[in-house]
Design an enzyme around this catalytic site. Structure first.
Site, mmCIF file in Angstrom:
data_model
loop_
_atom_site.group_PDB
_atom_site.id
_atom_site.type_symbol
_atom_site.label_atom_id
_atom_site.label_comp_id
_atom_site.label_asym_id
_atom_site.label_seq_id
_atom_site.Cartn_x
_atom_site.Cartn_y
_atom_site.Cartn_z
ATOM 1 N N GLU A 247 0.875 -1.173 0.000
ATOM 2 C CA GLU A 247 0.000 0.000 0.000
ATOM 3 C C GLU A 247 0.910 1.219 0.000
ATOM 4 O O GLU A 247 1.565 1.509 0.992
ATOM 5 C CB GLU A 247 -0.907 -0.010 1.239
ATOM 6 C CG GLU A 247 -1.851 -1.186 1.320
ATOM 7 C CD GLU A 247 -2.918 -1.169 0.238
ATOM 8 O OE1 GLU A 247 -3.176 -0.084 -0.333
ATOM 9 O OE2 GLU A 247 -3.479 -2.239 -0.045
ATOM 10 N N CYS A 281 -3.240 8.399 3.670
ATOM 11 C CA CYS A 281 -2.983 7.905 2.313
ATOM 12 C C CYS A 281 -4.007 8.407 1.301
ATOM 13 O O CYS A 281 -3.679 8.652 0.147
ATOM 14 C CB CYS A 281 -2.974 6.373 2.298
ATOM 15 S SG CYS A 281 -1.616 5.633 3.220
#
Length: 472
Positions: A247, A281
């Site tokens: 990720e 994020c």
């Protein structure tokens, strides 16, 4: 306060320690163990030793362990939130939200532990397949190396540890250097919950020692990493045949069509842009607004942004606090100045107040500016005008990243077109890309990573499919 690594069910000291400082006050809050190669080897050996125990543990027992972790965390919710607020400078009311999500993530993991199953395969669909019964099972990989970031120090750990234990794996966890206290807190809960010794190991120290050893050691069967693209790509290039879930970066965008009401949209976009100082994020970094609404959108967005209050992360009044460290703050300030030099206008923010960077809104930003084409990971959002949603889609796709994107429109056909054309892992219609719940599949394309999180989907990444055929 001197801490210790958690290895094989024991608290293990190290020869060297490093001070941990509060991002907000700059004061020392703990002494953190710095693992050497021997310590990491001990942790991997402990995880390998416990792999057989976890593999043979019935699903209901794995579920029970995870459920107990969630119950214990709920009982100590305020303590957990305070740890996050102090070590990560996350405002306490935001930290509480993270702990609540973390509790839920372990509950999801407990539930999914009982739902891990295969399927039957109709072999007689092929000539020569008659007279056979076939089925698949999912088996744990073994030792999972988990490398986690600072910005969700409990919940992103839960997204790696929860699925790993639910699937019958063991874990060696390397938390971010700035947020190890959350990981030590989890280890305490796991020990109290009765997680078998060696099933969860927490090792702190430098990435060059701990992370590199997890990548290179053949006993570690899979790696799950959340962090920067450069590090993630390096991990994948060196991991060989290990299973790897990454990720990575993002510069998530929102497109605002002409037919929408701004009353709900603007507060959502402000939350998405400035929650935890943009250190998320899927933080809203780029907003593209059709020209008919652009001036009103900017005016109202700036006015509401200026009502946000900075302060000590443990204060109930603080909407934002200091960024994770001064060097990151300086980098973001350089990027703001670069954008200004390229013709951008600073509508608000762009300055320091004590150790805090104020929420910053930029307009007229060049597509080549780093605040547009890179990941800011700070309290900065750009708002640019577009002629149409179609132009917005092209601008969103003109990025090395593709994690999530949001589109606000009342035109169903246009919404479905955007869902088809946006090159991202998740499309949010009439919401911001910062939306995430913990059981949904989550991950990106391009340099945003490979693989998916979300408990069920992470468990698939952490298991091997085995086929069994019985001839009558």
């Amino acid at each position: 306060m001197k801490k210790a690594c958690y290895i094989g069910g024991e608290w293990v000291g190290t020869a060297e320690y490093a001070p941990l400082y509060s991002p907000y006050s700059g004061q020392e809050i703990a002494q953190i163990p710095q693992a050497d190669h021997h310590t990491v080897q001990k942790a991997i050996a402990a995880a390998e030793g416990a792999a057989t125990v976890m593999r043979r543990l019935p699903a209901y027992q794995r579920a029970s362990l995870l459920e107990r972790i969630s119950i214990l965390m709920n009982e100590r919710l305020e303590e957990a939130a305070t740890i996050i607020a102090i070590e990560a400078a996350k405002p306490i009311k935001t930290a509480r939200g993270e702990v609540i999500r973390t509790i839920q993530t372990y509950k999801f993991a407990a539930e999914e532990a009982k739902r891990l199953h295969g399927e039957t395969v109709p072999l007689d669909a092929a000539i020569g397949g008659e007279g056979r019964i076939a089925y698949t099972v999912r088996e744990p990989l073994g030792v999972i190396g988990a490398i986690t970031p600072f910005h969700f120090p409990m919940n992103l750990v839960a997204h790696k540890v929860g699925p790993a234990l639910a699937a019958g794996n063991t874990v060696v966890l390397k938390p971010a250097s700035q947020t190890p206290l959350s990981a030590f807190f989890l280890a305490e809960l796991a020990e109290q919950a009765g997680v078998p010794a060696g099933a969860l190991n927490v090792v702190t120290g430098s990435g060059a020692i701990v992370g590199d050893q997890l990548v290179r050691d053949p006993r570690v069967r899979a790696l799950t990493f959340t962090g920067s693209p450069d590090v993630g790509i390096a991990i994948r290039n060196r991991a060989g045949l290990k299973r790897v879930t990454l990720e990575l970066g993002s510069n998530s965008a929102v497109i605002v069509d002409r037919d929408v009401q701004l009353g709900e949209i603007i507060p959502r976009c402000i939350f998405g842009a400035f929650a935890y100082s943009g250190q998320v994020c899927i933080s809203v970094q780029r907003i593209y607004v059709v020209k008919e609404l652009y001036e009103e959108f900017v005016r109202r967005f700036v006015a509401e942004t200026m009502t946000l209050r900075g302060g000590d992360s443990i204060s109930e009044e603080a909407d934002y606090s200091a960024m994770i460290n001064p060097e990151e703050t300086k980098r973001v300030l350089r990027w703001i100045e670069e954008a200004r030099q390229l013709g951008a206008r600073v509508e608000c923010g762009g300055q320091m107040a004590e150790r805090m960077l104020q929420p910053t809104v930029l307009t007229g930003v060049s597509a080549n500016a780093q605040v547009s084409c890179q990941e800011v990971f700070g309290p900065v959002v750009i708002i640019n005008p577009i002629d149409s949603v179609y132009e917005g889609i092209k601008l969103v796709n003109n990025s090395r990243y593709g994690l999530q994107a949001g589109v606000y429109t009342n035109n169903l056909s246009l919404a479905l077109h955007a869902a088809d054309e946006l090159q991202v892992g998740g499309v949010l219609i009439n919401d911001i890309p910062t939306f995430r719940v913990d059981h949904m599949p989550y991950g990106g394309v391009k340099e945003s990573g490979i693989g998916r999180e979300g408990v069920k989907y992470a468990m698939e990444e952490m298991t091997e499919l085995k086929l069994v055929i019985v001839k009558r």
